[in-house]
Design a protein around this motif. Structure first.
Motif, mmCIF file in Angstrom:
data_model
loop_
_atom_site.group_PDB
_atom_site.id
_atom_site.type_symbol
_atom_site.label_atom_id
_atom_site.label_comp_id
_atom_site.label_asym_id
_atom_site.label_seq_id
_atom_site.Cartn_x
_atom_site.Cartn_y
_atom_site.Cartn_z
ATOM 1 N N UNK A 14 20.387 73.751 55.628
ATOM 2 C CA UNK A 14 21.272 73.193 56.657
ATOM 3 C C UNK A 14 20.865 73.688 58.039
ATOM 4 N N UNK A 15 20.440 74.952 58.124
ATOM 5 C CA UNK A 15 20.069 75.524 59.425
ATOM 6 C C UNK A 15 18.858 74.842 60.027
ATOM 7 N N UNK A 16 18.024 74.231 59.204
ATOM 8 C CA UNK A 16 16.802 73.599 59.693
ATOM 9 C C UNK A 16 17.022 72.156 60.135
ATOM 10 N N UNK A 17 18.241 71.665 59.988
ATOM 11 C CA UNK A 17 18.540 70.293 60.389
ATOM 12 C C UNK A 17 19.323 70.283 61.700
ATOM 13 N N UNK A 18 19.390 69.125 62.316
ATOM 14 C CA UNK A 18 20.087 68.980 63.586
ATOM 15 C C UNK A 18 21.025 67.780 63.524
ATOM 16 N N UNK A 72 31.982 88.274 50.664
ATOM 17 C CA UNK A 72 30.641 87.792 51.008
ATOM 18 C C UNK A 72 30.757 86.747 52.110
ATOM 19 N N UNK A 73 30.135 87.041 53.252
ATOM 20 C CA UNK A 73 30.106 86.106 54.385
ATOM 21 C C UNK A 73 28.651 85.846 54.748
ATOM 22 N N UNK A 74 28.309 84.589 54.884
ATOM 23 C CA UNK A 74 26.949 84.198 55.283
ATOM 24 C C UNK A 74 27.034 83.443 56.598
ATOM 25 N N UNK A 75 26.361 83.960 57.606
ATOM 26 C CA UNK A 75 26.383 83.335 58.925
ATOM 27 C C UNK A 75 25.039 82.698 59.238
ATOM 28 N N UNK A 76 25.067 81.432 59.631
ATOM 29 C CA UNK A 76 23.880 80.734 60.118
ATOM 30 C C UNK A 76 23.825 80.961 61.621
ATOM 31 N N UNK A 77 22.875 81.765 62.088
ATOM 32 C CA UNK A 77 22.803 82.161 63.497
ATOM 33 C C UNK A 77 22.009 81.149 64.311
ATOM 34 N N UNK A 120 18.255 78.203 63.659
ATOM 35 C CA UNK A 120 17.392 77.638 62.618
ATOM 36 C C UNK A 120 16.564 78.703 61.897
ATOM 37 N N UNK A 121 16.752 78.784 60.582
ATOM 38 C CA UNK A 121 15.994 79.715 59.771
ATOM 39 C C UNK A 121 16.466 81.146 59.793
ATOM 40 N N UNK A 122 17.529 81.470 60.556
ATOM 41 C CA UNK A 122 18.022 82.842 60.649
ATOM 42 C C UNK A 122 19.409 82.949 60.034
ATOM 43 N N UNK A 123 19.514 83.701 58.929
ATOM 44 C CA UNK A 123 20.759 83.866 58.191
ATOM 45 C C UNK A 123 21.108 85.352 58.108
ATOM 46 N N UNK A 124 22.408 85.667 58.151
ATOM 47 C CA UNK A 124 22.863 87.051 58.029
ATOM 48 C C UNK A 124 23.947 87.119 56.963
ATOM 49 N N UNK A 125 23.751 87.986 55.975
ATOM 50 C CA UNK A 125 24.768 88.245 54.957
ATOM 51 C C UNK A 125 25.531 89.488 55.381
ATOM 52 N N UNK A 126 26.873 89.409 55.382
ATOM 53 C CA UNK A 126 27.685 90.515 55.884
ATOM 54 C C UNK A 126 29.008 90.566 55.151
ATOM 55 N N UNK A 127 29.832 91.548 55.460
ATOM 56 C CA UNK A 127 31.195 91.612 54.930
ATOM 57 C C UNK A 127 32.069 92.423 55.859
#
Length: 380
Positions: free
Chosen positions: A55-59, A131-136, A138-145
């Motif tokens: 999804x992050x790679x699309x516009x 579990x939280x996943x943030x799309x920052x 394109x191509x950059x994801x962060x897993x956090x809590x």
């Protein structure tokens, strides 16, 4: 039925993420009385990361999505917004929903429904260790809590950027040989009656990155003016008397009814100092977070030597220390920070770059050099 992930890093990193959440969920049992989320399963982690990456790679209408996904049931959230019909977790659905949920603090709620993962709605609240996943970008994801029994910046678990995987080393943070950095970056305990932990420096770092202009902070010992030997005099923007709001709040007492207002006041005070770091020059604060000056110009102290080799580390698993020239750590702010700490061994320097890099400088007695610790992955 869950599809096989086609983004290979999702499969590589999922076991480490699962182990992290399982270990923390076990350790949190019987503590703090928090609503703690159940640890996510391996195949769920893989699937969520895979869908979010594509999804992050699309516009959509020329814009890349900024999305936050939270793995939880609606019953674990406070006042969730429920969709009339659940939506399958797919890149297309994420792209279509992204414009409505791009504001900070809004999460798309995701949970298994039969053999599928579905988006059930949105929420502003998530339980601890959710579990939280943030799309920052394109191509950059962060897993956090969210922290257990704490507030402020979420705990980052892993950062994925394209084919690069960075899993945070939460035990030593890559700085076992530098007690000064450990002291500065460890969770700063609040008064016991608050029953929470909070890292002021990490929150200040996040505030510094927010204005995207770059910034430089010198943290100096309380009650001494020796730091002035490494600053061009007179200081352009002194703060007289010093701004002591953070320390005052840390020392004050707050009843349970006033706790929310107390938190907001503390974050506002930190953000105020973070704002002054956008002014050209260095912001000077004490180790009790009192603001002394901003816009200060750093200069090599008389009779000191130009800083040479420094130690570079990053708080990721299997990370190794590197010996580099300070010019390799960044631009003029990084050089100023390294020289200041080389002259003032009892000081710490924080540097935010315009490109998002963030580095903490401190003197390492063990190796007799300035230690530069990149903490970008903690702040995304």
């Amino acid at each position: 039925m869950l599809s096989e992930p086609t983004y290979l890093p999702a499969r590589i990193v999922a076991p480490k993420i699962e182990a992290h959440f399982t270990a923390h969920q076990q350790a949190s049992k019987g503590k703090n009385g928090d609503n703690v989320a159940s640890p996510p399963q391996l195949e769920i982690i893989e699937a969520v990361i895979d869908v979010a990456f594509w999804a992050s790679m699309r516009r959509e209408e020329g814009r890349s999505p900024n999305i936050s996904l939270a793995l939880l049931q609606p019953s674990q959230s406070d006042k969730p917004l429920l969709f009339g019909e659940k939506l399958r977790l797919t890149p297309q659905n994420l792209i279509k929903l992204a414009p409505a949920v791009e504001q900070p603090g809004i999460h798309l709620g995701v949970w298994p429904d039969g053999d599928d993962l579905c988006i059930w709605g949105t929420t502003h609240s998530v339980p601890a260790l959710c579990f939280v996943l943030e799309v920052v970008e394109p191509g950059l994801l962060v897993v956090k809590h969210r922290r257990v029994g704490g507030f402020g910046k979420y705990v980052n678990v892993a950062v994925l950027q394209g084919d690069q995987i960075k899993v945070l080393d939460e035990n030593t943070m890559g700085i076992a040989d530098c007690p000064q950095l450990i002291k500065s970056l460890q969770a700063m305990p609040l008064p016991a009656y608050m029953g929470e932990s909070f890292n002021i420096l990490v929150q200040l770092a996040a505030s510094m990155r927010l204005h995207k202009r770059g910034g430089l902070v010198f943290i100096v010992p309380t009650g001494t003016d020796r730091w002035r030997d490494s600053i061009v005099q007179p200081v352009k923007y002194p703060v007289e008397p010093p701004y002591t709001a953070i320390n005052d709040l840390m020392m004050s007492k707050a009843s349970a009814a006033d706790k929310l207002e107390w938190r907001e006041s503390l974050l506002e005070a930190i953000d105020l100092i973070g704002g002054f770091t956008a002014v050209d020059g260095a912001t000077v604060i004490t180790d009790k977070y009192d603001l002394l000056a901003f816009g200060a110009k750093a200069a090599r102290a008389a009779n000191s030597q130009p800083v040479g080799e420094i130690i570079m580390t990053e708080p990721v698993a299997d990370g190794r220390a590197r010996r580099v020239h300070p010019a390799q750590s960044g631009g003029s702010r990084h050089l100023a920070a390294a020289q200041f700490v080389s002259d003032q061994h009892d000081a710490i320097a924080l540097v935010a770059s315009q490109d998002g890099q963030f580095t903490v400088f401190a003197w390492s007695e063990q190796v007799g050099r300035v230690h530069a610790h990149r903490i970008d992955v903690l702040l995304l």
